[in-house]
Design a protein around this motif. Structure first.
Motif, PDB file in Angstrom:
ATOM      1  N   VAL A  67       0.487 -19.077 -10.895  1.00  0.00           N
ATOM      2  CA  VAL A  67       1.379 -19.980 -10.163  1.00  0.00           C
ATOM      3  C   VAL A  67       0.602 -20.837  -9.165  1.00  0.00           C
ATOM      4  N   ARG A  68      -0.449 -20.292  -8.576  1.00  0.00           N
ATOM      5  CA  ARG A  68      -1.221 -21.061  -7.596  1.00  0.00           C
ATOM      6  C   ARG A  68      -1.807 -22.340  -8.192  1.00  0.00           C
ATOM      7  N   ARG A  69      -2.081 -22.326  -9.483  1.00  0.00           N
ATOM      8  CA  ARG A  69      -2.667 -23.509 -10.120  1.00  0.00           C
ATOM      9  C   ARG A  69      -1.700 -24.689 -10.159  1.00  0.00           C
ATOM     10  N   LEU A  70      -0.412 -24.404  -9.976  1.00  0.00           N
ATOM     11  CA  LEU A  70       0.585 -25.468 -10.022  1.00  0.00           C
ATOM     12  C   LEU A  70       0.729 -26.190  -8.688  1.00  0.00           C
ATOM     13  N   LEU A  71       0.211 -25.601  -7.631  1.00  0.00           N
ATOM     14  CA  LEU A  71       0.540 -26.082  -6.298  1.00  0.00           C
ATOM     15  C   LEU A  71      -0.362 -27.216  -5.844  1.00  0.00           C
ATOM     16  N   PRO A  72       0.229 -28.282  -5.318  1.00  0.00           N
ATOM     17  CA  PRO A  72      -0.576 -29.367  -4.743  1.00  0.00           C
ATOM     18  C   PRO A  72      -1.113 -28.936  -3.385  1.00  0.00           C
ATOM     19  N   PRO A  73      -2.076 -29.683  -2.824  1.00  0.00           N
ATOM     20  CA  PRO A  73      -2.661 -29.307  -1.533  1.00  0.00           C
ATOM     21  C   PRO A  73      -1.638 -29.188  -0.408  1.00  0.00           C
ATOM     22  N   ALA A  74      -0.523 -29.894  -0.510  1.00  0.00           N
ATOM     23  CA  ALA A  74       0.471 -29.862   0.572  1.00  0.00           C
ATOM     24  C   ALA A  74       1.246 -28.549   0.625  1.00  0.00           C
ATOM     25  N   VAL A  75       1.148 -27.737  -0.430  1.00  0.00           N
ATOM     26  CA  VAL A  75       1.846 -26.448  -0.460  1.00  0.00           C
ATOM     27  C   VAL A  75       0.820 -25.336  -0.270  1.00  0.00           C
ATOM     28  N   GLU A  76       0.876 -24.674   0.873  1.00  0.00           N
ATOM     29  CA  GLU A  76      -0.093 -23.634   1.215  1.00  0.00           C
ATOM     30  C   GLU A  76       0.593 -22.272   1.232  1.00  0.00           C
ATOM     31  N   LEU A  77       0.033 -21.329   0.484  1.00  0.00           N
ATOM     32  CA  LEU A  77       0.541 -19.971   0.485  1.00  0.00           C
ATOM     33  C   LEU A  77      -0.322 -19.108   1.399  1.00  0.00           C
ATOM     34  N   ILE A  78       0.341 -18.326   2.252  1.00  0.00           N
ATOM     35  CA  ILE A  78      -0.380 -17.408   3.125  1.00  0.00           C
ATOM     36  C   ILE A  78       0.209 -16.014   2.964  1.00  0.00           C
ATOM     37  N   SER A  79      -0.629 -15.017   3.192  1.00  0.00           N
ATOM     38  CA  SER A  79      -0.190 -13.636   3.032  1.00  0.00           C
ATOM     39  C   SER A  79       0.544 -13.167   4.277  1.00  0.00           C
ATOM     40  N   GLY A  80       1.363 -12.136   4.099  1.00  0.00           N
ATOM     41  CA  GLY A  80       2.133 -11.588   5.207  1.00  0.00           C
ATOM     42  C   GLY A  80       2.070 -10.076   5.235  1.00  0.00           C
ATOM     43  N   PRO A  81       2.898  -9.449   6.067  1.00  0.00           N
ATOM     44  CA  PRO A  81       2.816  -8.010   6.306  1.00  0.00           C
ATOM     45  C   PRO A  81       3.679  -7.164   5.378  1.00  0.00           C
ATOM     46  N   GLY A  82       3.779  -7.565   4.103  1.00  0.00           N
ATOM     47  CA  GLY A  82       4.682  -6.872   3.199  1.00  0.00           C
ATOM     48  C   GLY A  82       4.018  -5.893   2.263  1.00  0.00           C
ATOM     49  N   CYS A  83       2.794  -5.475   2.579  1.00  0.00           N
ATOM     50  CA  CYS A  83       2.126  -4.424   1.804  1.00  0.00           C
ATOM     51  C   CYS A  83       2.187  -3.148   2.629  1.00  0.00           C
ATOM     52  N   PRO A  84       2.968  -2.146   2.218  1.00  0.00           N
ATOM     53  CA  PRO A  84       3.176  -0.974   3.073  1.00  0.00           C
ATOM     54  C   PRO A  84       1.905  -0.206   3.392  1.00  0.00           C
ATOM     55  N   VAL A  85       0.996  -0.111   2.426  1.00  0.00           N
ATOM     56  CA  VAL A  85      -0.270   0.583   2.685  1.00  0.00           C
ATOM     57  C   VAL A  85      -1.099  -0.207   3.691  1.00  0.00           C
ATOM     58  N   CYS A  86      -1.085  -1.536   3.550  1.00  0.00           N
ATOM     59  CA  CYS A  86      -1.919  -2.383   4.404  1.00  0.00           C
ATOM     60  C   CYS A  86      -1.486  -2.349   5.868  1.00  0.00           C
ATOM     61  N   VAL A  87      -0.191  -2.308   6.128  1.00  0.00           N
ATOM     62  CA  VAL A  87       0.282  -2.330   7.515  1.00  0.00           C
ATOM     63  C   VAL A  87       0.319  -0.942   8.146  1.00  0.00           C
ATOM     64  N   THR A  88       0.092   0.099   7.342  1.00  0.00           N
ATOM     65  CA  THR A  88       0.045   1.448   7.891  1.00  0.00           C
ATOM     66  C   THR A  88      -1.186   1.585   8.781  1.00  0.00           C
ATOM     67  N   PRO A  89      -1.029   2.014  10.020  1.00  0.00           N
ATOM     68  CA  PRO A  89      -2.156   2.026  10.949  1.00  0.00           C
ATOM     69  C   PRO A  89      -3.196   3.080  10.601  1.00  0.00           C
ATOM     70  N   VAL A  90      -4.412   2.862  11.094  1.00  0.00           N
ATOM     71  CA  VAL A  90      -5.520   3.782  10.845  1.00  0.00           C
ATOM     72  C   VAL A  90      -5.179   5.191  11.332  1.00  0.00           C
ATOM     73  N   GLY A  91      -4.469   5.268  12.463  1.00  0.00           N
ATOM     74  CA  GLY A  91      -4.124   6.573  13.011  1.00  0.00           C
ATOM     75  C   GLY A  91      -3.329   7.440  12.054  1.00  0.00           C
ATOM     76  N   TYR A  92      -2.531   6.821  11.195  1.00  0.00           N
ATOM     77  CA  TYR A  92      -1.753   7.587  10.219  1.00  0.00           C
ATOM     78  C   TYR A  92      -2.681   8.290   9.229  1.00  0.00           C
ATOM     79  N   ILE A  93      -3.731   7.595   8.790  1.00  0.00           N
ATOM     80  CA  ILE A  93      -4.709   8.219   7.897  1.00  0.00           C
ATOM     81  C   ILE A  93      -5.397   9.372   8.610  1.00  0.00           C
ATOM     82  N   ASP A  94      -5.719   9.172   9.881  1.00  0.00           N
ATOM     83  CA  ASP A  94      -6.338  10.252  10.662  1.00  0.00           C
ATOM     84  C   ASP A  94      -5.419  11.477  10.734  1.00  0.00           C
ATOM     85  N   GLU A  95      -4.122  11.233  10.899  1.00  0.00           N
ATOM     86  CA  GLU A  95      -3.160  12.348  10.935  1.00  0.00           C
ATOM     87  C   GLU A  95      -3.143  13.097   9.604  1.00  0.00           C
ATOM     88  N   ALA A  96      -3.154  12.342   8.507  1.00  0.00           N
ATOM     89  CA  ALA A  96      -3.134  12.963   7.184  1.00  0.00           C
ATOM     90  C   ALA A  96      -4.401  13.781   6.950  1.00  0.00           C
TER      91      ALA A  96
END
Length: 382
Positions: A67-96
């Motif tokens: 889909v990214r190949r269809l987009l002109p320069p005026a349309v910019e996609l950026i990532s957000g906080p919707g990956c549950p593993v990614c937003v889980t803090p480091v401290g949670y891994i330490d607890e586990a």
């Protein structure tokens, strides 16, 4: 406020849904004259628009399906906080890790979490030191394992948003009903409304996650329009994603805040009341730390008093860990849309899928993983 339903079909003719608000389909009618959504995207000549893919699965599918190949320069996609593993803090891994190594617990977890670095060790490192770490596919698998192995103290690592939290509740309820007392959960469950508020100034419109909205409904998204926040709910096929993006840029060019449900075959305004009732009966809101964002009040979910005996930290008398972020890692900025993965000096060098430094490179929904897997091919094709 424009709140509409736009089924993903061939082009944008399908976006003119019966029952849409009077007068709200004008922009979609204009877009439909381009013949189809692909042409709408390719031909977009409006103002620059930053679209945040809240969902990590959207990030991967947009890359994977070209889909990214269809987009002109005026349309910019950026990532957000919707990956549950990614937003889980480091401290949670330490607890586990502490539960595994110090308390001798058997850790049942989704595979993505095994290699996420903690402050000192990952769960993979803990397993190499003799800890029992099992990959499961659902909380129910963890509960069933505990029931079959009463001699082991089993902890399921519960991360995720509105989509996965009900499954954890079902597993805990089953354990309570069957008297499985060697099962508990380490919760890092989160809800999305607080994240939308935190990220509202980072983009021009949200690409809302279809699976979250299928549970939560669309009221939060509709209410944000009154605060000037625009967005579209998207599905996960190429046609659904292209339609949602085309509707989004077409409505954005009008200049007024809007919300459109482009995934009506799955997402209803009311969401899933039964799933929300289940969670409300067993869990309660709490403040939660999001990697890169910080603490968002009432954005977490923890077991309530009636089920607190199944909380792993409570059961083992452990305190929450703060955790230390990996040096040089910019996962937090990637999750806020402040930089792309390629803007991190570690990306593709010190940090790769084989040797990850940050969670965004580990998770199958992580932005760094998507850029690493598909980014170079996308550039070559352009």
């Amino acid at each position: 406020m424009a709140a509409e339903s736009a089924p993903a079909g061939a082009g944008l003719d399908a976006a003119k849904a019966p029952g849409a608000a009077p007068g709200s389909g004008a922009a979609l009618d204009a877009a439909a004259s381009h013949a189809d959504a692909v042409e709408v995207l390719k031909g977009y000549d409006g103002p620059h628009v930053r679209i945040m893919e809240v969902c990590g699965t959207h990030t991967h599918e947009i890359f994977r399906q070209g889909v990214r190949r269809l987009l002109p320069p005026a349309v910019e996609l950026i990532s957000g906080p919707g990956c549950p593993v990614c937003v889980t803090p480091v401290g949670y891994i330490d607890e586990a890790v502490r539960l595994a190594l110090e308390c001798g617990c058997t850790i049942c977890t989704f595979g993505d979490l095994v290699r996420v670095p903690g402050s000192r060790l990952s769960l993979a490192d803990a397993r190499a030191r003799g800890a029992h770490v099992r990959v499961v596919y659902s909380p129910q698998d963890g509960e069933a394992y505990a029931e079959a192995h009463p001699e082991e103290d089993v902890v399921f690592l519960s991360v995720g948003f509105e989509t996965t939290t009900p499954s954890t509740c079902i597993a805990v309820r089953t354990a309570a009903e069957r008297g499985v007392r060697n099962f508990s959960v380490l919760t890092a469950n989160k809800t999305m409304p607080g994240a939308y508020e935190a990220m509202r100034d980072s983009c021009d419109l949200f690409l809302y996650p279809g699976h979250v909205c299928a549970i939560a409904g669309t009221k939060v998204c509709e209410d944000l329009v009154a605060e000037g926040v625009s967005g579209v709910v998207a599905g996960f096929t190429a046609r659904e994603l292209v339609c949602a993006l085309a509707v989004g840029v077409t409505k954005f060019r009008e200049g007024a805040p809007f919300f459109v449900n482009c995934y009506p075959r799955v997402v209803r305004p009311e969401g899933s009341p039964a799933a929300r009732r289940l969670v409300a009966s067993m869990m309660e809101p709490c403040d939660a730390r999001w990697r890169g964002i910080g603490v968002i009040p009432d954005s977490g979910m923890r077991l309530n008093e009636a089920y607190r005996g199944f909380d792993a930290l409570e059961r083992h008398g452990l305190a929450h860990e703060e955790g230390v972020e990996p040096r040089g890692c910019r996962c937090g900025e990637v999750l806020q849309g402040r930089c792309t993965p390629e803007g991190c000096a570690l990306f593709g060098r010190a940090c790769t899928p084989e040797h990850p430094v940050g969670a965004c490179m580990v998770s199958s929904e992580g932005a760094c993983s998507a850029f690493y897997l598909y980014g170079a091919a996308t550039k070559e094709e352009k």
